[in-house]
Design a protein around this motif. Structure first.
Motif, short mmCIF file in Angstrom:
data_model
loop_
_atom_site.label_atom_id
_atom_site.label_comp_id
_atom_site.label_asym_id
_atom_site.label_seq_id
_atom_site.Cartn_x
_atom_site.Cartn_y
_atom_site.Cartn_z
N ARG A 521 0.84 -1.20 0.00
CA ARG A 521 0.00 0.00 0.00
C ARG A 521 0.88 1.26 0.00
O ARG A 521 0.58 2.23 -0.70
CB ARG A 521 -0.90 -0.03 1.23
N TYR A 522 1.93 1.24 0.79
CA TYR A 522 2.78 2.42 0.90
C TYR A 522 3.91 2.45 -0.12
O TYR A 522 4.47 3.51 -0.41
CB TYR A 522 3.35 2.51 2.32
N PHE A 523 4.25 1.28 -0.63
CA PHE A 523 5.34 1.20 -1.62
C PHE A 523 4.85 0.40 -2.83
O PHE A 523 5.31 -0.73 -3.07
CB PHE A 523 6.57 0.52 -1.02
N PRO A 524 3.93 0.95 -3.63
CA PRO A 524 3.44 0.19 -4.80
C PRO A 524 4.55 -0.14 -5.79
O PRO A 524 4.44 -1.11 -6.53
CB PRO A 524 2.39 1.13 -5.41
N ASN A 525 5.60 0.67 -5.79
CA ASN A 525 6.73 0.41 -6.69
C ASN A 525 7.89 -0.31 -6.00
O ASN A 525 8.94 -0.51 -6.60
CB ASN A 525 7.25 1.73 -7.28
N GLY A 526 7.70 -0.68 -4.74
CA GLY A 526 8.73 -1.42 -4.02
C GLY A 526 9.65 -0.52 -3.20
O GLY A 526 9.61 0.71 -3.29
N ILE A 527 10.51 -1.16 -2.41
CA ILE A 527 11.40 -0.48 -1.46
C ILE A 527 12.84 -0.59 -1.95
O ILE A 527 13.32 -1.67 -2.28
CB ILE A 527 11.28 -1.14 -0.06
N ASP A 528 13.54 0.55 -1.98
CA ASP A 528 14.96 0.53 -2.33
C ASP A 528 15.83 0.26 -1.11
O ASP A 528 16.82 -0.47 -1.20
CB ASP A 528 15.38 1.88 -2.94
N ILE A 529 15.48 0.89 0.01
CA ILE A 529 16.30 0.79 1.22
C ILE A 529 15.41 0.45 2.41
O ILE A 529 14.38 1.09 2.62
CB ILE A 529 17.04 2.12 1.50
N TYR A 530 15.81 -0.58 3.15
CA TYR A 530 15.11 -0.90 4.40
C TYR A 530 16.11 -0.80 5.54
O TYR A 530 17.14 -1.48 5.54
CB TYR A 530 14.52 -2.31 4.34
N PHE A 531 15.80 0.04 6.52
CA PHE A 531 16.63 0.13 7.72
C PHE A 531 15.98 -0.76 8.76
O PHE A 531 14.92 -0.45 9.30
CB PHE A 531 16.72 1.58 8.20
#
Length: 646
Positions: A521-531
């Motif tokens: 929902r918050y990242f429809p295009n996906g996540i580049d960086i996860y901390f």
């Protein structure tokens, strides 16, 4: 044979999508016909296939999937994979009739290849052509880039390779020996173990099927630990290896063949060791590195010709035997390449004490943690801010303010003050040196900028985002021009992330039944960086939502610290398909950058561009409740204890 002639064409057809172990009956042989003519105006080529390669990555292609790096096989159509072939007809200027090539082709006698970008012309025919399905093809390149590019090996390091007698493993071992490493491999039969030692020159090898305890087996062969693990199998072996890695070890995730036939992958439970040992785990795909193929040939061909690198192939004759050869790969029947790893003390008066998540593991008896366990009957220790009352060290004088490791007590005698930092800037609150200007601030800075290598416009997700570290990572990412989302455990904290720290979005993970759905929902295009601050189910969900070449900085796993047994993480195979780099780190290895960090952060604090929230407990008597509250999420912002006010 005249161009344009129509000939019969035997083909291995994929029957339907597979669950569990593949069977020969999942494929069948037919005879069709094909025109040996390239369509007019096309860049296609017509190939006569000579050798076909059986490779582990083909198993996931037998399952219907939307997000893999390589497309699923199409039921009712021929299988495809790497092979060696002769060009019969060509519409492409780079290939002419009679050329020998290797690359992606069909499991059939003849193939019309319309996307010739995947083909490599074979220039060196003084070695067996079959080698281009293995040592001189995709497996050879995989071993080369995985070992030299991903693992960054050094002479004398300890290397472990699983599935070591396979197409890739046998080469990684030999490359490591050429470099002067100590090499151990595992395989599944007595014959393969003997081959590793006698043929490939491994120092040691063992049959994993005979080992009841992988952890104990690895300790036997690596009493001082493993520097490099070349990962081919996943599951229980990976879990055991993580426990036996040395500090700053590297794990190249090439494959996870033990997981490919399972309906649900096995959990990996020891990921917290990534932090304590600062282990780098990196998935990779060989086709991202094919630009290095000429360099690889320059390296490997002389070694082959001089007999310094040897290669074992397991050859099945005839297209009709291809299904059995492929199925045998997953039961370990093949051997080698299947073709179809005075005192200087100071006396301090403590002013502020820091409550930090890493303190929870120190409350358990541990022989392998990066920070020693607390001693029962002795004061707790942790980061704090203090005033020097007396000093025998030339670097510190009476009246100096310092931050660093101290005791949970009013006064502490520090015998090794080299670990203390003198506070030079007192125009900001001294308490900030337990947080934004101390260990948490450096953690956020090193983890985000050094580990994650962020770029403007990237999509950043932070768990435990309202905590001492998370609130800073989010603000650093916003300063860089990133899109930032954080999660926290209360409505109050979520509102703080958006209103105070100016995150683009935030959510309460306790309100979400489906973490995967929430992240989509918050990242429809996906996540580049996860901390990463929490671990467990959140990490599993994030892996599904990462973008290609994403980075995960493993800072903490607070959700796991109070469990008798950590939760399993099941989606690690996405490290491979998405080429994710996941790296654990410890802040004290980055303290040499502390002056650079201060130059960065102090102007932002003074100009109000970075803000910080503290949760202050008054009095040493309230320190235990403050620390315990950290693990139930009762704090808002950085939790600290005021011992005395200067």
């Amino acid at each position: 044979m005249a161009g344009g002639e129509v000939v019969s064409n035997k083909q291995i057809i994929f029957k339907d999508y597979v669950t569990g172990f593949p069977k020969e009956s999942d494929m069948f042989l037919i005879t069709s016909s094909i025109s040996l003519k390239v369509p007019e105006g096309s860049n296609a080529v017509v190939l006569k296939n000579l050798y076909l390669s059986c490779d582990p990555y083909m198993r996931p292609r037998m399952t219907k999937q939307e997000s893999s790096y390589v497309a699923s096989f199409v039921p009712g159509s021929p299988l495809s994979g790497y092979g060696v072939a002769t060009v019969l007809e060509s519409g492409h200027p780079d290939f002419k009739k009679g050329d020998i090539v290797w690359g992606m082709t069909g499991w059939e006698e003849y193939s019309l290849i319309k996307t010739t970008q995947t083909l490599f012309k074979i220039q060196h025919a003084d070695v067996p052509l079959s080698y281009y399905t293995g040592i001189l093809g995709m497996p050879g390149m995989t071993a080369y880039v995985g070992f030299f590019e991903v693992c960054s090996p050094k002479k004398g390091e300890k290397v472990f390779i699983s599935a070591a007698s396979g197409a890739v493993g046998q080469l990684v071992g030999q490359f490591a020996k050429l470099l002067g490493c100590y090499v151990v491999g595992s395989a599944g039969t007595k014959e393969k173990v003997e081959l590793l030692k006698s043929k490939f020159g491994f120092d040691e090898a063992f049959n994993y099927k005979e080992e009841q305890d992988f952890d104990a087996a690895l300790k036997r062969y690596f009493p001082e630990g493993i520097d490099i693990y070349f990962e081919n199998v996943g599951g229980k072996m990976l879990d055991a290896v993580i426990l036996n890695m040395r500090l700053h070890g590297r794990i190249a995730v090439c494959g996870m063949i033990s997981q490919y036939n399972l309906e649900k992958p096995e959990g990996v439970y020891n990921l917290m060791a990534l932090i304590s040992k600062r282990i780098r785990v990196q998935g990779f795909l060989v086709f991202d590195h094919y630009d290095k193929y000429p360099k690889f040939l320059d390296f490997i061909l002389p070694h082959i010709r001089e007999g310094k690198v040897v290669y074992v192939e397991d050859i099945a004759e005839g297209l009709e035997n291809a299904p059995a050869a492929l199925v045998g790969l997953f039961s370990g029947r093949n051997v080698g390449k299947q073709v179809p790893e005075g005192s200087n003390a100071v006396l301090l008066k403590n002013l502020y004490l820091s409550c930090d998540p890493y303190m929870r593991p120190r409350m358990a008896k541990s022989d392998s943690s990066y920070a020693s366990s607390f001693v029962p009957g002795s004061p707790i220790t942790g980061n704090g801010v203090a005033k020097v009352v007396d000093s025998g060290h030339p670097k510190f004088k009476k009246g100096d303010f310092v931050w660093g490791m101290t005791g949970w007590e009013e006064y502490t005698l520090v015998k090794t003050p080299e670990s203390l930092f003198k506070i030079e800037h007192t125009d900001v609150p001294l308490s900030y040196y337990t947080g934004i200007l101390g260990m948490p601030g450096m953690t956020a800075y090193a983890g985000f900028f050094d580990i994650c290598s962020p770029k403007k416009g990237e999509y950043v997700y932070i768990s435990a985002a309202s905590g001492a570290v998370g609130q800073l990572v989010g603000q650093f990412a916003k300063l860089l021009g990133c899109y930032v989302v954080g999660s926290a455990g209360s409505k109050e904290k979520v509102e703080l992330l958006k209103s105070k720290f100016e995150f683009d979005e935030a959510f309460n993970y306790k309100d979400e039944q489906d973490l995967v759905g929430a992240l989509k929902r918050y990242f429809p295009n996906g996540i580049d960086i996860y901390f990463e601050n929490v671990g467990g189910r959140m990490l599993d969900a994030v892996l599904l939502n990462m973008r290609e070449h994403g980075r995960i900085a493993v800072c903490g796993m607070i959700s796991q610290y109070n469990l008798d047994r950590p939760e399993g993480v099941y989606n690690l195979s996405f490290l491979i398909t998405k080429r994710i780099r996941m790296e654990g780190f410890l802040v004290f290895e980055h303290y040499h950058n502390y002056p650079k960090f201060l130059d960065f952060i102090l102007p932002h604090i003074r100009e109000g561009k970075v803000v910080y929230v503290e949760d202050v407990a008054d009095g040493l008597e309230n320190a235990p409740a403050a620390l315990v509250g950290l693990f139930s999420g009762s704090n808002v912002g950085k939790q600290l204890v005021v011992v005395a006010k200067e």
